[in-house]
Every structure is written in structure tokens, then in C-alpha cells.
Design an enzyme around this catalytic site. Structure first.
Site, PDB file in Angstrom:
ATOM      1  N   SER A 139      35.412  35.576  35.768  1.00  0.00           N
ATOM      2  CA  SER A 139      34.642  36.108  36.893  1.00  0.00           C
ATOM      3  C   SER A 139      33.179  35.801  36.647  1.00  0.00           C
ATOM      4  O   SER A 139      32.755  35.583  35.498  1.00  0.00           O
ATOM      5  CB  SER A 139      34.842  37.631  36.989  1.00  0.00           C
ATOM      6  N   TYR A 152      34.717  45.838  32.405  1.00  0.00           N
ATOM      7  CA  TYR A 152      35.129  44.639  33.136  1.00  0.00           C
ATOM      8  C   TYR A 152      34.313  43.437  32.695  1.00  0.00           C
ATOM      9  O   TYR A 152      34.872  42.360  32.440  1.00  0.00           O
ATOM     10  CB  TYR A 152      34.963  44.874  34.636  1.00  0.00           C
TER      11      TYR A 152
END
Length: 250
Positions: A139, A152
Site C-alpha cells: 500500500s 497497518y
């Protein structure tokens, strides 16, 4: 005919990746923890692409027994996998001091342990065949920091360096390992009311579409990218390229 295994393939980016491979006449095995969603997606994709190309397996990628079952089902249905796409992932928005240890573990178990277990299960047959490709999905959050998303961010950054290390280890077997790092992407999970806010950070003045991520994954999975390994390709609409400095001139 070639075979790809896509984790988290029943929704969002994973589903777009599955459709991209199917449209190019690959055999596709998708996984999800949600059996109802899997059943629905398989029915829809079978009608569109033919039931000879698509199958599914219910799996929690953080569970080793499930992953072993996935590998066996793939071999039985399609033969050895040519490409693995480690897409399954979750996120939690919490500051470190507010986060339960269980939340941290869930994120790392799915995002990092899951990618490890799936890779581990399929690598021996790739090594034996002396060919194959693994594409991890990281990501933009693995390249930059986000407010209130430490777990995350850390998990997706781990995927970036996992990609480099695996590429070094398995290149001698003819296996390429790469990573695609999407930016904010227009899936059903993305809060539509925030599209304009996120778009302001893109020089293209928009967020990413799922099929744009899928096309990058397909590129990294095929021989068109035969000289690329150990790399992370951002697909972000330029989301992360700015220092954040405001416009000083028009």
C-alpha cells in the site's frame, strides 16, 4: 493454460485482479473467509468467463491448515500455480496507546503472516518447476505514514522489505517476487464522501480505480516484466509524490 491464486479475491482490488486474469484466459483460484460472498462471486464470474476458469476456496490466510488446503485444492483443480497474488489484508484505525494487542496481532497475522504462509505453501512447486511469480500487495501506507494507522503502516512496510528479501532468495530458481502498492482506491469499502478530499493530494486530481491496480499486478505477474524483481510499484495517482508544500504559483 496458466494458473493464478489470489487471496482476498472476492471483493475490491482482489476481485478486480481476478477479473483481469480471467479476461486474459488464466485459470483463477480465489480465496476469502466469507463463504457466502465467495459463492456469489463464483456464480457471477462463472457466467461471465466460464466455470472452467474459476474456482474458490474458503480460507483464513493466517491459518496454516487453511493455506495448505488452498494449495491442495489448487493442484487438484488446476495443477501447479504459476503466480501467487497475496492480496488479503485488513486495517484498524487506532493510535498505539489505544490499540488492543489483539488488534495489532490481527493486522500482522493477515497482512504479513498470511503472505508468508501462502508463499511458503506454493514456493516448493515453483522451485521445482524453476519458474513462477509472486506479487505481494502492499500500500502507499507501506511507503509513507498515516495518522492513527501505525499497525497497518508497519505491516504494509514489512511487505515491501519481504518482497526484496524473497526476490534475493528465489531468483536463482527463476522466481520473481514483486510488490504493488496501491493508493486510495475506489472500492465499495472506500468512503465516497472522502473522494474529493483524497483527490486533492493527487496531481491527477482523483483516486485510483481497482482495475488500474489489477493491470499493474497482471504486468508484474507476466513475462512482460521478466527483468523486474524485488521492486515495489506504486499505483497511487501520484498520491505520495508531494512534500505537502502548498501551491506557490499557478
Amino acid at each position: 493454460m496458466k494458473t493464478v491464486v489470489i487471496t482476498g479475491g472476492a471483493t475490491g482490488i482482489g476481485l478486480a485482479i481476478a477479473e483481469c486474469f480471467l479476461s486474459n484466459r488464466w485459470q483463477v483460484m480465489i480465496t476469502s473467509r466469507n463463504i457466502d460472498r465467495l459463492t456469489q462471486v463464483i456464480e457471477e464470474l462463472s457466467k461471465r468467463y466460464g466455470d472452467d476458469l474459476i474456482d474458490c476456496f474458503q480460507a483464513d490466510v493466517s491459518n496454516e491448515a487453511d493455506v495448505i488446503g488452498l494449495q491442495k485444492k489448487t493442484n487438484e483443480r488446476f495443477g501447479k500455480a504459476d503466480v501467487i497474488v497475496n492480496n488479503a489484508g485488513i486495517a484498524v484505525w487506532k493510535h498505539v496507546h489505544e490499540m488492543e494487542v489483539n488488534d495489532w496481532d490481527k493486522i500482522f497475522n493477515t497482512n504479513v503472516r498470511g503472505s508468508f504462509l501462502v508463499s511458503k505453501a506454493f514456493l516448493p512447486e515453483m522451485m521445482e518447476a524453476h519458474r513462477g511469480a509472486i506479487v505481494h500487495i502492499s500500500s502507499v501506507s507501506g511507503l509513507c505514514g498515516d495518522y492513527g494507522m501505525t499497525a497497518y503502516n508497519a505491516s504494509k512496510a514489512a511487505i515491501v522489505n519481504m518482497t526484496r528479501s524473497m526476490a534475493l532468495s528465489y531468483g536463482k530458481y527463476g522466481i520473481r517476487v514483486n510488490c504493488v502498492a496501491p493508493g486510495p482506491t475506489n472500492t465499495s469499502m472506500f468512503p465516497q464522501e472522502l473522494k474529493k478530499v483524497f483527490s486533492k493530494n493527487s496531481p491527477l486530481e482523483r483516486i485510483v480505480e481497482p482495475d488500474e491496480v489489477a493491470k499493474a499486478v497482471f504486468f508484474m505477474a507476466t513475462d512482460v516484466s521478466s527483468a523486474i524483481t524485488g521492486e515495489t510499484i506504486p499505483v497511487t495517482a501520484g498520491f505520495e509524490i508531494s512534500t505537502g508544500q502548498p501551491k506557490m504559483i499557478d
